[in-house]
Scaffold this active site. Structure first.
Site, PDB file in Angstrom:
ATOM      1  N   ALA A  57     -13.262   9.903   9.630  1.00 22.02           N
ATOM      2  CA  ALA A  57     -12.495   9.947   8.384  1.00 22.02           C
ATOM      3  C   ALA A  57     -11.647   8.698   8.208  1.00 22.02           C
ATOM      4  O   ALA A  57     -11.442   8.221   7.084  1.00 22.02           O
ATOM      5  CB  ALA A  57     -11.612  11.184   8.360  1.00 22.02           C
TER       6      ALA A  57
ATOM      7  N   MET B 247     -10.715   3.872   5.765  1.00 20.06           N
ATOM      8  CA  MET B 247      -9.478   4.187   5.050  1.00 20.06           C
ATOM      9  C   MET B 247      -8.988   2.973   4.260  1.00 20.06           C
ATOM     10  O   MET B 247      -9.048   1.843   4.732  1.00 20.06           O
ATOM     11  CB  MET B 247      -8.400   4.634   6.027  1.00 20.06           C
ATOM     12  CG  MET B 247      -7.207   5.272   5.360  1.00 20.06           C
ATOM     13  SD  MET B 247      -7.612   6.853   4.581  1.00 20.06           S
ATOM     14  CE  MET B 247      -7.860   7.900   6.017  1.00 20.06           C
TER      15      MET B 247
ATOM     16  N   ALA C  81      -0.122   5.206   1.357  1.00 17.08           N
ATOM     17  CA  ALA C  81      -0.220   6.070   2.539  1.00 17.08           C
ATOM     18  C   ALA C  81      -0.243   5.263   3.824  1.00 17.08           C
ATOM     19  O   ALA C  81      -1.047   4.354   3.990  1.00 17.08           O
ATOM     20  CB  ALA C  81      -1.479   6.942   2.455  1.00 17.08           C
TER      21      ALA C  81
ATOM     22  N   ASP D 102       0.866  -1.175   0.000  1.00 18.28           N
ATOM     23  CA  ASP D 102       0.000   0.000   0.000  1.00 18.28           C
ATOM     24  C   ASP D 102       0.908   1.232   0.000  1.00 18.28           C
ATOM     25  O   ASP D 102       2.121   1.121   0.196  1.00 18.28           O
ATOM     26  CB  ASP D 102      -0.878  -0.042   1.250  1.00 18.28           C
ATOM     27  CG  ASP D 102      -1.613   1.259   1.495  1.00 18.28           C
ATOM     28  OD1 ASP D 102      -2.353   1.685   0.598  1.00 18.28           O
ATOM     29  OD2 ASP D 102      -1.432   1.859   2.573  1.00 18.28           O
TER      30      ASP D 102
ATOM     31  N   ASP E  98      -1.653  -1.044   5.794  1.00 14.57           N
ATOM     32  CA  ASP E  98      -1.910  -0.579   7.158  1.00 14.57           C
ATOM     33  C   ASP E  98      -3.385  -0.487   7.530  1.00 14.57           C
ATOM     34  O   ASP E  98      -3.710   0.000   8.611  1.00 14.57           O
ATOM     35  CB  ASP E  98      -1.264   0.799   7.375  1.00 14.57           C
ATOM     36  CG  ASP E  98      -1.863   1.858   6.469  1.00 14.57           C
ATOM     37  OD1 ASP E  98      -1.818   1.681   5.237  1.00 14.57           O
ATOM     38  OD2 ASP E  98      -2.386   2.860   6.982  1.00 14.57           O
TER      39      ASP E  98
ATOM     40  N   ARG F  41     -10.358  -1.973  -3.491  1.00 13.22           N
ATOM     41  CA  ARG F  41     -10.396  -2.794  -2.279  1.00 13.22           C
ATOM     42  C   ARG F  41     -11.787  -2.806  -1.659  1.00 13.22           C
ATOM     43  O   ARG F  41     -12.512  -1.830  -1.771  1.00 13.22           O
ATOM     44  CB  ARG F  41      -9.406  -2.227  -1.241  1.00 13.22           C
ATOM     45  CG  ARG F  41      -7.981  -2.170  -1.693  1.00 13.22           C
ATOM     46  CD  ARG F  41      -7.198  -1.315  -0.716  1.00 13.22           C
ATOM     47  NE  ARG F  41      -5.799  -1.214  -1.127  1.00 13.22           N
ATOM     48  CZ  ARG F  41      -5.023  -0.189  -0.803  1.00 13.22           C
ATOM     49  NH1 ARG F  41      -5.513   0.814  -0.088  1.00 13.22           N
ATOM     50  NH2 ARG F  41      -3.780  -0.162  -1.172  1.00 13.22           N
TER      51      ARG F  41
ATOM     52  N   HIS G 297     -15.008   5.591  -0.205  1.00 13.70           N
ATOM     53  CA  HIS G 297     -14.711   6.042   1.150  1.00 13.70           C
ATOM     54  C   HIS G 297     -15.681   7.157   1.556  1.00 13.70           C
ATOM     55  O   HIS G 297     -16.252   7.138   2.655  1.00 13.70           O
ATOM     56  CB  HIS G 297     -13.258   6.539   1.192  1.00 13.70           C
ATOM     57  CG  HIS G 297     -12.736   6.792   2.562  1.00 13.70           C
ATOM     58  ND1 HIS G 297     -11.399   6.983   2.817  1.00 13.70           N
ATOM     59  CD2 HIS G 297     -13.352   6.918   3.764  1.00 13.70           C
ATOM     60  CE1 HIS G 297     -11.229   7.205   4.108  1.00 13.70           C
ATOM     61  NE2 HIS G 297     -12.402   7.184   4.701  1.00 13.70           N
TER      62      HIS G 297
ATOM     63  N   LYS H 175     -11.404   6.311  -3.092  1.00 14.85           N
ATOM     64  CA  LYS H 175     -11.842   7.499  -2.360  1.00 14.85           C
ATOM     65  C   LYS H 175     -13.320   7.841  -2.517  1.00 14.85           C
ATOM     66  O   LYS H 175     -13.946   8.317  -1.576  1.00 14.85           O
ATOM     67  CB  LYS H 175     -10.959   8.695  -2.731  1.00 14.85           C
ATOM     68  CG  LYS H 175      -9.533   8.528  -2.235  1.00 14.85           C
ATOM     69  CD  LYS H 175      -9.526   8.154  -0.762  1.00 14.85           C
ATOM     70  CE  LYS H 175      -8.149   7.706  -0.293  1.00 14.85           C
ATOM     71  NZ  LYS H 175      -8.215   6.943   0.960  1.00 14.85           N
TER      72      LYS H 175
END
Length: 266
Positions: free
Chosen positions: A42, A46, A11, A9, A183, A157, A53, A50
């Site tokens: 937020a 994650m 970020a 990944d 992460d 994802r 999200h 986006k």
């Protein structure tokens, strides 16, 4: 059978210690829409593409109710699309100050390549966002062999398609000779759905959420609590292993290779 590739990944895993860029952009667009959200809200989804999200945030009961109060109507798909359109320039602007590679990443990549492993990446970012990160990463001494974005596959994802696309371009198979490292829980789900081994990243990632400086300043008991919570969440998502950072994955990769040598599978 030998390990062939590692899929990272971005970020919180390779760059942007604490995964701060997407959080900042999301806080900004919701605040501008008159519906401020919390950092926890937020961070909840994650790792997703986006737009997905943003849709997940709008579906949070508190956010949905606050949106209804502020706009006199429940959030709609059109609202999500408008927020996403506002998000794109905000995210690109945030990346300017959140694209530093996490300590140890270039050296870790060199160690992987010395073992003959190929390096790929997946992300929740769009291609223009990722291209910006790739350019910044090259200047800092890291470049993957291939990178995939959600807009280049049927779904982002937790679907496995970005991992599949990496496998094709890296010419790596079978998929159980590959490792997905990320992460967030959806990173782990992505890797598991692709049939890969998975390593969840704790200290540098979304589930801890601290910059390097904030982590260094945190008291020991707080660090312990944050690491423990991150580890529990990633293991609950199905991670085969957890590590504090990409730089701390070497022994885990050795363990995976040992399991492969004995006929083990994810």
């Amino acid at each position: 059978m030998k390990l062939q590739a590692v899929i990272f990944d971005w970020a919180g895993t390779l760059a942007d210690h604490g995964s701060r860029a997407p959080v900042s952009a999301l806080l900004n667009i919701f605040s501008a829409a008159g519906v401020p959200i919390t950092i926890a809200e937020a961070r909840l989804s994650m790792g997703l593409a986006k737009k997905n999200h943003i849709e997940r945030i709008l579906a949070i009961p508190r956010v949905r109710d606050a949106w209804t109060d502020a706009h006199r109507t429940s959030p709609t798909p059109a609202d999500a699309s408008e927020l996403y359109a506002r998000f794109i320039p905000q995210q690109l602007a945030c990346l300017e100050s959140h694209s530093e590679l996490i300590d140890g990443v270039p050296a870790a990549a060199n160690r992987l390549r010395a073992l003959g492993l190929k390096i790929g990446t997946t992300t929740g970012y769009t291609r223009p966002m990722l291209d910006y990160l790739l350019d910044r990463a090259r200047r800092q001494g890291f470049e993957p062999d291939f990178s995939a974005c959600p807009d280049e596959v049927p779904a982002g994802r937790p679907a496995p398609y970005m991992c599949y696309l990496n496998a094709i371009h890296l010419e790596a198979h079978p998929l159980w000779t590959m490792v997905k490292i990320g992460d967030t829980p959806v990173d782990i789900e992505e890797g598991r759905n692709a049939g890969m081994w998975t390593i969840g990243i704790t200290r540098t990632g979304n589930e801890v959420g601290l910059t390097r400086e904030e982590w260094q300043a945190a008291p020991d008991h707080e660090r312990h609590l944050l690491l423990s919570a991150a580890q529990d969440k990633l293991l609950a998502a199905g991670a085969h292993y957890v590590a504090e950072s990409v730089a701390a994955c070497d022994q885990i990769l050795d363990s995976i290779q040992a399991r492969l040598d004995l006929g083990g599978r994810p």
